[in-house]
Design an enzyme around this catalytic site. Structure first.
Site, PDB file in Angstrom:
ATOM      1  N   ASP A  70       9.141   2.587   1.473  1.00  0.00           N
ATOM      2  CA  ASP A  70       8.659   3.462   2.078  1.00  0.00           C
ATOM      3  C   ASP A  70       8.082   2.694   3.489  1.00  0.00           C
ATOM      4  OD1 ASP A  70       5.179   3.762   1.060  1.00  0.00           O
ATOM      5  OD2 ASP A  70       5.744   4.001   2.607  1.00  0.00           O
TER       6      ASP A  70
ATOM      7  N   LYS B 138       2.777  10.094   8.261  1.00  0.00           N
ATOM      8  CA  LYS B 138       2.101   9.669   9.539  1.00  0.00           C
ATOM      9  C   LYS B 138       2.686  10.487  10.696  1.00  0.00           C
ATOM     10  CE  LYS B 138      -0.595   5.682   7.791  1.00  0.00           C
ATOM     11  NZ  LYS B 138      -1.599   6.241   8.075  1.00  0.00           N
TER      12      LYS B 138
ATOM     13  N   PHE C 238       0.790  -1.858  -0.233  1.00  0.00           N
ATOM     14  CA  PHE C 238       0.742  -0.098   0.491  1.00  0.00           C
ATOM     15  C   PHE C 238       0.689   1.438   0.193  1.00  0.00           C
ATOM     16  CE2 PHE C 238      -3.911   1.871   0.991  1.00  0.00           C
ATOM     17  CZ  PHE C 238      -3.676   3.248   0.702  1.00  0.00           C
TER      18      PHE C 238
ATOM     19  N   THR D 152       2.394  23.434  -4.572  1.00  0.00           N
ATOM     20  CA  THR D 152       2.367  25.328  -3.683  1.00  0.00           C
ATOM     21  C   THR D 152       2.537  25.453  -2.534  1.00  0.00           C
ATOM     22  OG1 THR D 152       0.573  25.508  -5.044  1.00  0.00           O
ATOM     23  CG2 THR D 152       0.880  27.180  -3.036  1.00  0.00           C
TER      24      THR D 152
HETATM   25  C1  PSZ Z   1       2.876   2.663   4.001  1.00  0.00           C
HETATM   26  C2  PSZ Z   1       1.685   3.884   3.238  1.00  0.00           C
HETATM   27  N1  PSZ Z   1       2.401   4.226   2.577  1.00  0.00           N
HETATM   28  C3  PSZ Z   1       1.575   5.306   2.096  1.00  0.00           C
HETATM   29  C4  PSZ Z   1       0.246   5.803   2.569  1.00  0.00           C
HETATM   30  C5  PSZ Z   1      -0.203   7.174   2.097  1.00  0.00           C
HETATM   31  O1  PSZ Z   1      -0.690   7.825   2.790  1.00  0.00           O
HETATM   32  P1  PSZ Z   1      -1.298   8.685   2.763  1.00  0.00           P
HETATM   33  O2  PSZ Z   1      -1.839   9.714   1.436  1.00  0.00           O
HETATM   34  O3  PSZ Z   1      -2.545   8.457   3.912  1.00  0.00           O
HETATM   35  O4  PSZ Z   1      -0.944  10.317   3.505  1.00  0.00           O
HETATM   36  C6  PSZ Z   1       0.050   4.920   3.444  1.00  0.00           C
HETATM   37  C7  PSZ Z   1      -1.209   5.098   4.253  1.00  0.00           C
HETATM   38  N2  PSZ Z   1      -2.140   4.040   5.514  1.00  0.00           N
HETATM   39  C8  PSZ Z   1      -2.546   4.229   5.046  1.00  0.00           C
HETATM   40  C9  PSZ Z   1      -3.643   3.431   6.246  1.00  0.00           C
HETATM   41  S1  PSZ Z   1      -5.251   3.307   5.938  1.00  0.00           S
HETATM   42  C10 PSZ Z   1      -5.235   4.282   4.167  1.00  0.00           C
HETATM   43  C11 PSZ Z   1      -5.694   4.492   3.668  1.00  0.00           C
HETATM   44  O5  PSZ Z   1      -6.328   5.360   2.792  1.00  0.00           O
HETATM   45  O6  PSZ Z   1      -7.071   3.732   3.405  1.00  0.00           O
HETATM   46  C12 PSZ Z   1      -3.913   4.542   3.818  1.00  0.00           C
HETATM   47  C13 PSZ Z   1       0.775   3.935   3.894  1.00  0.00           C
HETATM   48  O7  PSZ Z   1       0.520   2.635   4.915  1.00  0.00           O
END
Ligand code: PSZ
Length: 460
Positions: free
Chosen positions: A287, A318, A179, A342
């Site tokens: 990541d 996070k 992910f 931006t």
């Molecule tokens: C390993 C890893 N890489 C990138 C991301 C994306 O981060 P955000 O864009 O959500 O800040 C995440 C975000 N985690 C996440 C948990 S639930 C979720 C969702 O969009 O449902 C997103 C991550 O766990």
């Protein structure tokens, strides 16, 4: 000081949350809302919801709070930062005079070994999107020897029509179960749930299998080593197979696949994977959006791997409170507008991060995460012995912990019952529950969690 035990006074979610849900649903989709929170009354490990229920929060929003709620040092620093809060800068072009000091005293204090450059972004997806772009720039410069094509080259025309050679046919190799975000490039490397991807066009990029380890690890060493070797062989095959159609410019991987189900692999697997990238002159992006910031018992989960060559890029968000990525000189560009937008994140979050890092250092919270993590895993292993038909595959690094509840339908019931007892934890993959506590989670909090897990297991 903080509360010392959960207190549930209504059904969870309670009537106030339900009222607020209705009100909000008139404006936007609320299916993802768990609870409405009272961010004034919440303290460190305890989330107070709109109904006044005090919940031991073992998930911390979405694994995105390092010190829990309203840590005094964070509150104080927020109040001192009125000007930086009131005037959001276009950081890439008009940073505050304090910016170099701020970056040095926040992000660069936490920089992974070997990476002394960093750029900030809005979120994890945004960090990965820009890391991927930077990786393609790096790959093309290595191909042509110069950062950009010579003026007048057809690339300048073809890219305006999304055509090669200006828009090159390149790919990023990702892993089943990974992910990396919900924006289009990150989403093409995300393979955890169909609902994330349905109806969105994707880049045709290669996806490799991630090792499926058998637990307990000590009883399956040979099988797991074979599984890891199999996956590494597929990675090498894919790099070879894609050479002539859409060459792999880089690969992206999480140290522990979180959304995909807290899938682990050995340090040896990751060392070998990093070497495959080096050997094939392709970029290696780690990541650490979910595994970063001390929760695994190291500042960065990839610190455990003992790499000879650091990752080319480490992305974060996070619990780092800001998104962004660390990189080396090799990933700097002459033109300042190639990686740009931006806001480039939000400096107030770096002001808070500075304070978080002070507290983490002063109170040795990285070690505490490792120590408390062992305590929780041992406690869950005891419960696994007592309830083998319910709990299995207890696994974790530091407090980045998960367990499987394999029997279909039982996981949701288990999590709901636990919430009603005042303990909030997360789920991931198809049958795992997961913990992402604050760095102030101690064995005393773990005892409350383990007692409630045992109580709930008895009721199942
Ligand atoms: C390993 C890893 N890489 C990138 C991301 C994306 O981060 P955000 O864009 O959500 O800040 C995440 C975000 N985690 C996440 C948990 S639930 C979720 C969702 O969009 O449902 C997103 C991550 O766990």
């Amino acid at each position: 000081d903080e509360y010392n035990k959960p207190e549930v006074i209504t059904e969870v979610p309670g009537p106030e949350t339900k009222k607020l849900l209705k009100e909000t649903d008139a404006i936007q989709n609320t299916r993802a809302v768990s609870l409405f929170c009272d961010f004034e009354k919440s303290k460190i490990n305890y989330l107070v919801d709109a109904d006044g229920n005090k919940l031991l929060d073992c998930f911390q929003q979405i694994s995105s709070l390092p010190l829990g709620y309203n840590h005094p040092a964070i509150l104080e620093r927020s109040i001192q930062s009125a000007a930086i809060m009131a005037n959001r800068p276009a950081l890439g072009s008009f940073p505050s005079k304090d910016f170099p000091r701020l970056i040095k005293n926040s992000l660069l204090r936490a920089s992974p070994s070997g990476l002394d450059q960093v750029v900030t972004m809005a979120c994890g997806s945004c960090a990965n999107e820009n890391a991927y772009k930077s990786l393609f720039f790096w790959y093309m410069r290595n191909q042509r020897g110069e950062e950009l094509p010579v003026m007048g080259d057809e690339a300048f025309i073809s890219c305006m029509k999304n055509q090669p050679p200006g828009s090159p046919e390149l790919s990023i190799l990702s892993f089943d179960g990974g992910f990396h975000g919900r924006t289009l490039g990150a989403l093409s490397t995300t393979h955890s749930k169909p609902i994330h991807k349905l109806d969105v066009p994707a880049f045709d990029w290669p996806t490799a299998p991630f090792p499926k380890l058998k637990y307990p690890l000590e009883e399956h060493e040979r099988e797991n080593a074979e599984e890891e070797a199999r996956c590494l062989a597929v990675v090498e095959d894919l790099i070879e197979q894609w050479k002539d159609t859409r060459p792999v410019a880089g690969m992206v991987i999480e140290p522990i696949q979180a959304e995909g189900g807290d899938n682990h692999a050995s340090d040896d697997f990751f060392r070998k994977l990093r070497n495959i990238a080096t050997k094939n002159k392709i970029g290696f992006i780690c990541d650490e959006v979910q595994t970063g910031m001390a929760i695994t018992g190291r500042m960065w989960a990839h610190d455990y791997w003992g790499l000879e060559t650091p990752p080319d890029i480490v992305t974060f968000a996070k619990k780092m409170l800001s998104g962004g990525y660390y990189f080396s000189d090799e990933f700097r560009w002459k033109d300042g507008y190639r990686v740009y937008n931006t806001w480039m994140g939000e400096p107030i979050k770096l002001v808070l991060l500075e304070k978080v890092l002070d507290v983490v250092k002063e109170q040795d919270l990285v070690f505490q995460a490792e120590n408390t993590g062992h305590y929780v895993v041992n406690g869950l292993r005891q419960l696994e012995k007592m309830f083998p038909e319910l709990l299995s595959a207890i696994r974790g690094r530091g407090m980045f912990i998960a367990a499987d509840i394999t029997e279909a339908g039982k996981r949701e019931t288990f999590v709901k019952k636990l919430l009603q007892k005042g303990v909030l934890l997360g789920v991931c993959g198809d049958h795992s529950i997961r913990l992402r506590p604050s760095l102030f989670f101690t064995p005393a909090h773990a005892d409350i969690l383990l007692d409630k897990v045992e109580e709930t297991a008895r009721e199942m």
